[in-house]
Design an enzyme around this catalytic site. Structure first.
Site, short mmCIF file in Angstrom:
data_model
loop_
_atom_site.label_atom_id
_atom_site.label_comp_id
_atom_site.label_asym_id
_atom_site.label_seq_id
_atom_site.Cartn_x
_atom_site.Cartn_y
_atom_site.Cartn_z
N CYS A 173 8.71 -4.65 7.20
CA CYS A 173 8.60 -4.67 8.67
C CYS A 173 9.81 -5.18 9.42
O CYS A 173 10.28 -4.54 10.35
CB CYS A 173 7.38 -5.48 9.07
SG CYS A 173 5.87 -4.61 8.65
N LYS A 200 4.13 -5.83 19.17
CA LYS A 200 4.27 -5.87 17.71
C LYS A 200 5.75 -5.93 17.33
O LYS A 200 6.17 -6.76 16.51
CB LYS A 200 3.60 -4.64 17.09
CG LYS A 200 3.82 -4.48 15.60
CD LYS A 200 3.14 -5.59 14.79
CE LYS A 200 3.62 -5.68 13.38
NZ LYS A 200 2.85 -4.97 12.41
N GLU A 219 -1.16 -4.43 13.61
CA GLU A 219 -1.59 -5.38 12.60
C GLU A 219 -0.54 -6.48 12.46
O GLU A 219 0.63 -6.20 12.34
CB GLU A 219 -1.75 -4.63 11.27
CG GLU A 219 -2.37 -5.47 10.20
CD GLU A 219 -3.55 -6.25 10.73
OE1 GLU A 219 -4.57 -5.63 11.06
OE2 GLU A 219 -3.46 -7.49 10.82
C1 UDX Z 1 2.92 -0.57 6.80
C2 UDX Z 1 2.31 -0.59 8.16
O1 UDX Z 1 1.13 0.17 8.23
C3 UDX Z 1 3.15 -0.11 9.17
O2 UDX Z 1 2.80 -0.80 10.35
C4 UDX Z 1 4.57 -0.31 8.94
O3 UDX Z 1 5.21 0.37 9.94
C5 UDX Z 1 4.99 0.19 7.58
O4 UDX Z 1 4.29 -0.42 6.63
P1 UDX Z 1 1.93 0.02 4.70
O5 UDX Z 1 0.46 0.04 4.69
O6 UDX Z 1 2.61 -1.23 4.26
O7 UDX Z 1 2.39 0.37 6.12
O8 UDX Z 1 2.61 1.27 4.03
P2 UDX Z 1 2.26 1.91 2.65
O9 UDX Z 1 1.78 0.88 1.72
O10 UDX Z 1 3.42 2.78 2.33
O11 UDX Z 1 0.99 2.81 3.01
C6 UDX Z 1 1.02 3.98 3.73
C7 UDX Z 1 0.09 4.98 3.04
O12 UDX Z 1 -0.05 6.14 3.84
C8 UDX Z 1 0.58 5.45 1.68
O13 UDX Z 1 -0.40 5.17 0.71
C9 UDX Z 1 0.79 6.94 1.85
O14 UDX Z 1 0.48 7.67 0.69
C10 UDX Z 1 -0.16 7.25 2.99
N1 UDX Z 1 0.18 8.46 3.73
C11 UDX Z 1 1.43 8.64 4.20
C12 UDX Z 1 -0.79 9.41 3.97
O15 UDX Z 1 -1.93 9.26 3.55
N2 UDX Z 1 -0.47 10.52 4.68
C13 UDX Z 1 0.76 10.74 5.16
O16 UDX Z 1 1.01 11.75 5.81
C14 UDX Z 1 1.75 9.77 4.90
C1 UDX Z 2 5.74 -9.88 8.72
C2 UDX Z 2 5.04 -10.66 9.84
O1 UDX Z 2 4.96 -12.04 9.47
C3 UDX Z 2 3.67 -10.09 10.10
O2 UDX Z 2 3.06 -10.75 11.20
C4 UDX Z 2 3.80 -8.62 10.39
O3 UDX Z 2 2.52 -8.02 10.56
C5 UDX Z 2 4.53 -7.90 9.28
O4 UDX Z 2 5.79 -8.52 9.05
P1 UDX Z 2 5.58 -9.87 6.07
O5 UDX Z 2 6.80 -9.02 6.13
O6 UDX Z 2 4.43 -9.44 5.24
O7 UDX Z 2 5.00 -10.10 7.54
O8 UDX Z 2 6.01 -11.32 5.53
P2 UDX Z 2 6.60 -12.66 6.15
O9 UDX Z 2 5.80 -13.77 5.63
O10 UDX Z 2 6.76 -12.57 7.60
O11 UDX Z 2 8.03 -12.74 5.43
C6 UDX Z 2 9.07 -11.83 5.70
C7 UDX Z 2 10.33 -12.23 4.99
O12 UDX Z 2 10.90 -13.39 5.59
C8 UDX Z 2 10.16 -12.59 3.51
O13 UDX Z 2 11.21 -12.04 2.77
C9 UDX Z 2 10.21 -14.08 3.50
O14 UDX Z 2 10.62 -14.61 2.27
C10 UDX Z 2 11.20 -14.36 4.60
N1 UDX Z 2 11.09 -15.70 5.20
C11 UDX Z 2 9.96 -16.06 5.86
C12 UDX Z 2 12.16 -16.58 5.12
O15 UDX Z 2 13.19 -16.28 4.54
N2 UDX Z 2 12.04 -17.81 5.72
C13 UDX Z 2 10.92 -18.19 6.39
O16 UDX Z 2 10.90 -19.32 6.92
C14 UDX Z 2 9.84 -17.29 6.46
#
Ligand code: UDX
Ligand code: UDX
Length: 463
Positions: free
Chosen positions: A280, A224, A165
């Site tokens: 991330c 990714k 993603e």
């Molecule tokens: C993201 C992205 O999916 C992943 O690519 C990245 O590596 C970490 O963050 P995100 O959706 O942002 O994940 O994480 P989070 O909001 O913590 O959601 C993960 C969910 O999975 C939680 O709600 C947690 O409760 C659930 N979970 C975790 C399960 O249902 N089963 C498990 O065994 C562990």
């Molecule tokens: C990032 C990637 O953009 C996305 O493609 C991937 O799937 C997940 O990780 P995200 O972490 O949600 O997304 O936010 P992003 O907008 O990338 O910002 C990351 C951090 O960088 C933030 O703290 C933001 O404030 C900072 N940032 C971003 C800067 O400091 N300067 C910039 O010019 C852009």
């Protein structure tokens, strides 16, 4: 070759990725039934709440889609087994945090939740299924998943795809509706090809075919990590330049504009800041570094590690600047934090620069009052707790009202670029603060001329 058709989807993990992604698929492909499951029952209850303001994730446009599709072809449930059982395709979008123990501590991804999912799928499935990695994971994890599925199950045939993603939080729905590209990695075999085509069939309902890329599994997994490393690298590059600007009298916004107009460089992701945060960037780079190290590619590992080091340096530099400007001591001085989220338009604060800046100031016995429009008090306290072992509770307060947070403060630190901050009545704020009144604008959002005219002493990054 009879094509595979995906009619029912299960998504394990109802987090920032799983929730919005499945909502958009449900919206765009109404004839597919989607069940999002999570091991955390409170989270599922929130996804099912009548009051859409209580959804566990705040993203523009999300609640409208959930309102439309929930109960029709989008379901949130804690019954993981039955959702797996009836699905043709299972997305894994559980979290993969950085390991905090053992081998690879502080660097490698902790894959225990991924493994748990694989084992659960293997145990439950009685019919062939496509298993799709959505979570960001180290290269070759698909192989691990396949190994578990094939060796611990009921002799059912599985195909494992990688479909990372790329959504950015705060803009998730827009990114999902209109992605730059969708990447699908599959096994290079007849069965692999069929599974890839089945997933393409889902995405092509709204994504133009030329934006859907097919690769082998490992390219997809690595892409990714590489994409996030490149993006983070741009921020660390401009942040490194920002330090030089401060010493040399150059202005980092002007430099960024000048280099960004070179079409080979491009103008995005060149905003100097207090440092990048989020779930991330740091995690994925650490992952990349760890993989390189295990493959004895030490030069490559060191190269990417520098991106993280500059980011740490930037956060530290900001905190130290606050202390040195406030006459080298912040003991008992009130410092107001505007913003806690790692960027605007999200309630997510994972790895937010605010946490590190706050901890440094708290260690120097400052007294901090935080206002963030979306991050809850419980979350802020949990963030601090998770990243420290100190006892700081007396020195931190969370305010629900921005003017309250700044009242009587010696300084304001802006940690998130929320639009509303720019529009505040800065004269009123100035009048309510101790003098001399300082602002440390970690996001360069304020109009320096106007702010200084009011009487503030203003510090901005790279200026
Ligand atoms: C993201 C992205 O999916 C992943 O690519 C990245 O590596 C970490 O963050 P995100 O959706 O942002 O994940 O994480 P989070 O909001 O913590 O959601 C993960 C969910 O999975 C939680 O709600 C947690 O409760 C659930 N979970 C975790 C399960 O249902 N089963 C498990 O065994 C562990
Ligand atoms: C990032 C990637 O953009 C996305 O493609 C991937 O799937 C997940 O990780 P995200 O972490 O949600 O997304 O936010 P992003 O907008 O990338 O910002 C990351 C951090 O960088 C933030 O703290 C933001 O404030 C900072 N940032 C971003 C800067 O400091 N300067 C910039 O010019 C852009």
């Amino acid at each position: 070759m009879k094509p595979l058709k995906i009619k029912k989807i299960c998504c394990i993990g109802a987090g920032y990725v799983g929730g919005p992604t499945m909502s958009v698929i449900a919206h765009k492909v109404p004839d597919v039934e989607i069940t999002v499951v999570d091991s955390n029952p409170q989270k599922i209850a929130l996804w099912n709440s009548e009051n859409l303001e209580r959804l566990p994730i705040f993203e523009r446009g999300l609640k409208e889609i959930v309102a439309q599709r929930r109960g029709k072809n989008l379901f949130f449930s804690t019954d993981i087994d039955s959702a797996i059982e009836k699905a043709d395709a299972i997305f894994i979008s559980v979290n993969t945090p950085t390991k905090t123990f053992g081998l690879g501590k502080g660097m490698a991804a902790d894959l225990r939740y991924i493994e748990l999912c694989a084992r659960q799928i293997a145990r439950v499935a009685q019919e062939p299924k496509i298993v799709i990695e959505k979570s960001t994971i180290p290269v070759r994890t698909a192989q691990t998943i396949k190994h578990i599925l094939d060796n611990s199950g009921n002799k059912v045939k599985f195909q494992v795809l990688s479909n990372p993603e790329f959504l950015a939080e705060g803009n998730a729905i827009e990114d999902l509706l209109n992605p730059d590209r969708v990447l699908i990695g599959g096994e290079e075999s007849r069965e692999g090809e069929k599974a890839v085509e089945a997933l393409i069939e889902i995405y092509s309902r709204w994504v133009p075919k030329e934006r859907i890329l097919k690769t082998n599994v490992w390219s997809s997994e690595l892409s990714k990590l590489a994409a996030n490393a490149f993006l983070a690298q741009r921020i660390s590059s401009i942040n490194a330049i920002s330090a030089l600007c401060e010493k040399s009298g150059a202005n980092v916004d002007e430099v960024a504009r000048a280099i960004g107009m070179d079409s080979r460089i491009g103008n995005k992701f060149l905003k100097a800041s207090v440092g990048f945060g989020g779930s991330c960037f740091q995690k994925d780079i650490l992952n990349l570094v760890y993989i390189c190290q295990t493959m004895e590619l030490h030069e490559v590992a060191n190269y990417w590690m520098e991106v993280i080091k500059i980011n740490n340096y930037q956060k530290e530099r900001f905190a130290k600047r606050i202390i040195s400007t406030l006459f080298n001591t912040v003991v008992d001085k009130k410092i107001a934090f505007l913003g806690w989220a790692f960027k605007k338009e999200t309630n997510d604060s994972r790895e937010s620069a605010a946490i590190y800046v706050a901890l440094t100031l708290l260690e120097d016995l400052a007294s901090i009052e935080v206002f963030d429009p979306k991050v809850s008090e419980a979350q802020i306290l949990a963030d601090l707790q998770m990243h420290s072992d100190g006892n700081f509770s007396d020195n931190i307060k969370i305010q629900k009202e921005p003017y309250k947070a700044v009242e009587g403060a010696q300084a304001i630190a802006i940690l998130t670029e929320w639009d509303q901050f720019v529009k505040y009545d800065w004269k009123r704020i100035y009048d309510s603060m101790k003098k001399p009144a300082f602002i440390f604008d970690g996001r360069n959002i304020l109009n320096a001329k106007e702010i200084r005219k009011i009487g503030f002493h203003l510090y901005q990054i790279g200026k």
